[in-house]
Enzyme design. Structure first.
Site, PDB file in Angstrom:
ATOM      1  N   HIS B  65       0.826  -1.207   0.000  1.00 35.31           N
ATOM      2  CA  HIS B  65       0.000   0.000   0.000  1.00 35.31           C
ATOM      3  C   HIS B  65       0.865   1.264   0.000  1.00 35.31           C
ATOM      4  O   HIS B  65       0.544   2.254  -0.670  1.00 35.31           O
ATOM      5  CB  HIS B  65      -0.927  -0.031   1.222  1.00 35.31           C
ATOM      6  N   GLU B  68       1.950   1.828  -3.407  1.00 32.08           N
ATOM      7  CA  GLU B  68       0.843   2.374  -4.206  1.00 32.08           C
ATOM      8  C   GLU B  68       0.798   3.904  -4.076  1.00 32.08           C
ATOM      9  O   GLU B  68       0.665   4.624  -5.070  1.00 32.08           O
ATOM     10  CB  GLU B  68      -0.473   1.743  -3.744  1.00 32.08           C
ATOM     11  N   HIS B  69       0.932   4.412  -2.846  1.00 30.00           N
ATOM     12  CA  HIS B  69       0.968   5.876  -2.659  1.00 30.00           C
ATOM     13  C   HIS B  69       2.156   6.499  -3.397  1.00 30.00           C
ATOM     14  O   HIS B  69       2.024   7.543  -4.035  1.00 30.00           O
ATOM     15  CB  HIS B  69       1.083   6.208  -1.169  1.00 30.00           C
ATOM     16  N   GLU B 145      -3.927   8.201   7.281  1.00 30.68           N
ATOM     17  CA  GLU B 145      -4.944   7.360   6.636  1.00 30.68           C
ATOM     18  C   GLU B 145      -5.340   6.222   7.574  1.00 30.68           C
ATOM     19  O   GLU B 145      -6.521   5.909   7.737  1.00 30.68           O
ATOM     20  CB  GLU B 145      -4.426   6.794   5.311  1.00 30.68           C
TER      21      GLU B 145
END
Lengths: 437, 441
Positions: B65, B68-69, B145
């Protein structure tokens, strides 16, 4: 005799390539206006209905009655109780959903071509002959009371409710439309019937359909679904001025990340400066490239996301924004928001920023028309705010016509750093001059 | 040059006119799937990598993840944020998502912008250039997040504990976003190792849906993705298996921020497998029958209508998964009903269902609804694209995706009861109570 008038057929020439969306403005034999886009490639119809009024029509002391009534719309009609009604809609694979906002009721339906008559019979029955059985009312009450209890433990909901209560004291906009635990506990079947009589009328009905249906069939369908509703609606509450002065309010809540909701007075959707204001808002706080997202997220990692938006409602308008940040960094983040608010009011936006916002706004518009349900929602939304069908042809011209002078004038006139009120829920650090509600 | 001839397949031959779906491969092994829908001049352009959180090395949860950012940061030719800014300047929108089994990146944009987005997507498959300050700032974003999605939400915290208890050995037990202490320790090496290992054309699928033709998509794909060499030694996706579960597991999660007690249960359940989707299809029915409708499902009947035990019941099953998945039940007790009472009522309802079997009328209505859902699904071309992307990164083929609606319609009531008896075994369950307050109550 059917009286079915196709007043206009428009092609959405503003779209790139070969797309065209032919909007037919029709009047049903029973006199109900409806917009249609025929799309016969998939055998179903998306139908969207809006009835103006919504939770604003809650009677004094009966907050939550309209929401409760809408909750009960698929809980039995005519000779069918809630389970019989559900079984009938399952057998037709029809999807009905009912919603309520402050300003309107919404009815969304997806119905297969192969059983459109039977499915629309069922929808008509739901709207015109709801049963409001005692056991269904108690299920509604138990569910809504739990929802109210959950909202009371949700920092985002607490922040929004706190801000609305301060901005609109004594007005429906000042409280959540679900009502309070006390008001919902006290609702009777008569209250719910009254809410149905008040809100479920065809006086301010707006209808759009997209899909596998002809104008003639749609006219009959609309009359069947809405024709049985009473024509008269009670007057709603008056327009209300946004009453909250600038400031910072902190609501103590034990959670690791604070949630901020902030607002100031807004701009009505029919204000000639609305497009300019939308472009300025895009630059300030709408999207990853916005100033607030760059300052809070991209440069400093203080939040997962921050956003602002113009929030015009029927009776008042706000500019709203929100973000969340760890308790330790909330003070720093709020200071940055206030700084950007002051900067855009004082010095406006640049020509490059305007151009970026403009090409995004005009490029994004045709992409919204990407499915029967999506198009139906756009068309009914246009009717709600009084836009003509040919607006879709000219909308991007209005955006393109905004000059840098106009944008910066509205930035100075509208954005008001001293009027910005920030509500923070959590245990924030570094907030100066904060008060409690 | 294509490795295989383009196959032209229909999504649903049995239903009216369907979208055309084509599949082909580039020479470097990248699969290209095109779903034509010419109603609107727009496209959904997406690249799917066969890698997700369950492919992370131990101790580096959140790396997939995090990467991904960081894929939105600088490459050799694009500045940080430039890809998204260019998409926005063209009126488009873009984003990405990470799951346990896949990571995908997408743009929704006008159809004539296809080469623009494809060129940038191909660029970041190989040319990402990260700096320490970019990584540090983005770690802060991801911590916020996680704060927003998990730490501030007692239900999410409890779900995380429940999944960790369900998967003792398989990495599905770790949250996709990562455990907080491991996110805080993730560095450049963690994400760049992951990037270099998995981000290559032979581990990726291009799915383009909307107002395009297979010919133009393949031509641009050959131009932009074609020159990227395949990774020579992609690791096989072999994750540790779960051991046999021999005892029911119970969790009690207490949090002062919980307004209403509630509970849920998971059971390990088989996933869709290539050429073998029948049990998964039957589990779709089982979830609908037990908890798919607040009015007509088994749990709603027994716990909401015939008694006032619960205000809400539900069941869920996500069959698209590379490895063993879960079947879930959830109950929100009515005021004054304890989780213990609600769980007992749920168990009694399940026992009654296993004894009485499927109501034939409900079964037929369900079949009608599942058939109709394929018609409604065609209105959402981005949803169709995601259906293919998720399946193709979870061990399934294009043919499996195309067979799925037919297999769903072939499920029998006997199939449903067979999988119900195989899955709903108390000793193989994990039940989580979520309650208010810091103490047991």
């Amino acid at each position: 005799m059917r009286r079915l008038l196709a007043a206009a057929v428009l092609c959405l020439a503003a779209l790139p390539l070969r797309a065209e969306i032919a909007i037919q403005e029709l009047t049903s034999p029973g006199g109900i206006g409806v917009w249609l886009v025929e799309e016969h490639s998939i055998p179903f119809v998306a139908l969207e209905i809006r009835l103006r009024g919504g939770a604003n029509l809650d009677e004094p002391g009966r907050r939550g009655a309209t929401n409760a009534m809408v909750w009960l719309m698929n809980e039995g009609s005519g000779d069918m109780d809630s389970r019989a009604f559900a079984e009938a809609s399952e057998a037709l694979a029809a999807h009905f959903s009912f919603g309520v906002t402050d300003d309107a009721l919404s009815v969304s339906a997806m119905m297969l071509t192969e059983n459109l008559d039977a499915a629309s019979d069922l929808l008509a029955l739901a709207l015109t002959e709801p049963r409001f059985d005692a056991d269904a009312i108690e299920r509604m009450r138990a569910d809504v009371l739990q929802t109210i209890a959950r909202r009371a433990m949700n920092p985002g909901a607490i922040a929004g409710d706190t801000l609305n209560a301060m901005a609109y004291p004594g007005h429906p906009y000042g409280s959540d439309l679900k009502g309070t635990a006390d008001s919902v506990a006290a609702l009777t079947r008569d209250d719910i019937l009254a809410a149905w009589h008040n809100a479920m009328t065809r006086q301010d009905a707006y209808v759009a359909a997209v899909g596998d249906i002809t104008p003639e069939a749609l006219g009959a369908l609309v009359d069947k679904v809405l024709g049985g509703l009473p024509a008269g609606a009670p007057p709603g509450p008056p327009h209300v001025d946004y009453a909250l002065p600038g400031g910072t309010t902190v609501v103590d809540f034990p959670t690791p990340q604070s949630v901020a909701v902030f607002a100031q007075r807004g701009i009505a959707i029919d204000d000639p400066r609305y497009f300019a204001a939308s472009l300025v808002n895009r630059v300030l706080g709408d999207g990853m490239e916005s100033r607030l997202m760059q300052e809070l997220r991209e440069k400093r990692g203080l939040t997962y996301g921050v956003g602002t938006f113009l929030a015009p409602r029927d009776l008042s308008a706000m500019i709203l924004g929100s973000f969340a940040s760890a308790n330790a960094t909330m003070g720093e983040a709020v200071a940055l928001v206030r700084g950007e608010w002051a900067k855009i009011a004082a010095t406006g936006i640049t020509a490059d920023e305007l151009e970026f916002a403009r090409t995004w706004m005009t490029g994004e518009y045709p992409l919204r028309f990407d499915g029967n349900g999506a198009i139906a929602r756009i068309l009914v939304g246009m009717q709600m705010v009084g836009l003509p069908a040919d607006y879709v042809l000219h909308r991007n011209d209005y955006v393109d016509a905004v000059t840098l002078d106009q944008a910066n004038r509205v930035a100075a006139e509208l954005f008001d750093p001293d009027g910005l009120h920030v509500v923070v829920v959590g245990r924030p650090e570094g907030l100066e001059d904060a008060s409690t509600p | 040059m294509l490795r295989f001839a383009i196959l032209v397949l229909m999504v649903l031959p049995a239903l009216a006119r369907a979208q055309q779906v084509t599949s082909a491969f580039l020479d470097n092994g990248m699969q290209v799937v095109v779903i034509e829908d010419h109603r609107a001049p727009a496209i959904f352009h997406s690249v799917w990598y066969r890698t997700g959180a369950a492919d992370e090395p131990p101790g580096a949860s959140g790396a997939a993840h995090f990467l991904e950012h960081l894929m939105f940061k600088a490459t050799d030719t694009l500045a940080a944020g430039e890809l998204s800014a260019r998409v926005a300047a063209l009126g488009g929108s873009d984003n990405a998502a990470t799951s346990s089994d896949y990571t995908f990146y997408y743009q929704r944009i006008a159809a004539d912008r296809l080469p623009v987005v494809m060129r940038m997507e191909a660029d970041r498959m190989r040319n990402l250039r990260l700096t320490p300050d970019v990584i540090d700032t983005e770690r802060g974003v991801i911590i916020e997040e996680r704060n927003q999605r998990v730490e501030n939400d007692p239900d999410a915290l409890a779900r995380e504990q429940g999944m960790a208890a369900q998967y003792l050995n398989h990495p599905y037990g770790a949250p996709v976003i990562g455990w907080m202490h491991e996110i805080e320790a993730l560095g450049a090496a963690d994400v760049m190792d992951f990037y270099h290992l998995y981000y290559s054309p032979n581990n990726a699928i291009l799915v383009v849906a909307g107002d395009v033709t297979p010919g133009e998509v393949m031509a641009f794909a050959r131009e932009y993705f074609g020159p990227i060499p395949p990774a020579p030694d992609l690791p096989e996706r072999i994750r540790p298996d779960e051991p046999p579960q021999r005892a029911a597991r119970h969790l009690l999660y207490a949090d002062a921020r919980v307004a209403q007690p509630h509970l849920w249960r998971t059971y390990l359940a088989p996933e869709r497998n290539a050429g073998d989707q029948r049990d998964a299809a039957a589990l779709v029915y089982l979830a609908e029958i037990l908890g798919g409708s607040p009015f007509t499902s088994v749990l709603a009947r027994d716990l909401t209508y015939d008694s006032r035990i619960a205000t809400d019941t539900s069941a869920g099953y996500q069959g698209t998964s590379l490895d063993v998945t879960t079947f879930r039940l959830a109950v929100t007790p009515a005021a004054g009903v304890t989780p213990e009472q609600a769980e007992a009522a749920m168990d009694a309802s399940l026992a009654r269902f296993l004894d009485e079997g499927v109501d034939p009328a409900r079964f037929e209505r369900l079949r009608t609804q599942l058939r109709a859902s394929e018609i409604y699904a065609r209105d959402n071309v981005a949803g169709l694209a995601q259906r293919y992307g998720a399946a193709l990164t979870s061990g399934l083929s294009v043919e499996d995706v195309q067979d799925w609606p037919r297999i769903l319609l072939e499920v029998s009531a006997a199939d449903v009861m067979r999988v119900a008896r195989a899955v709903l075994v108390p000793e193989r369950s994990v039940t989580t109570w979520v309650t208010p307050g810091e103490e047991e109550n």
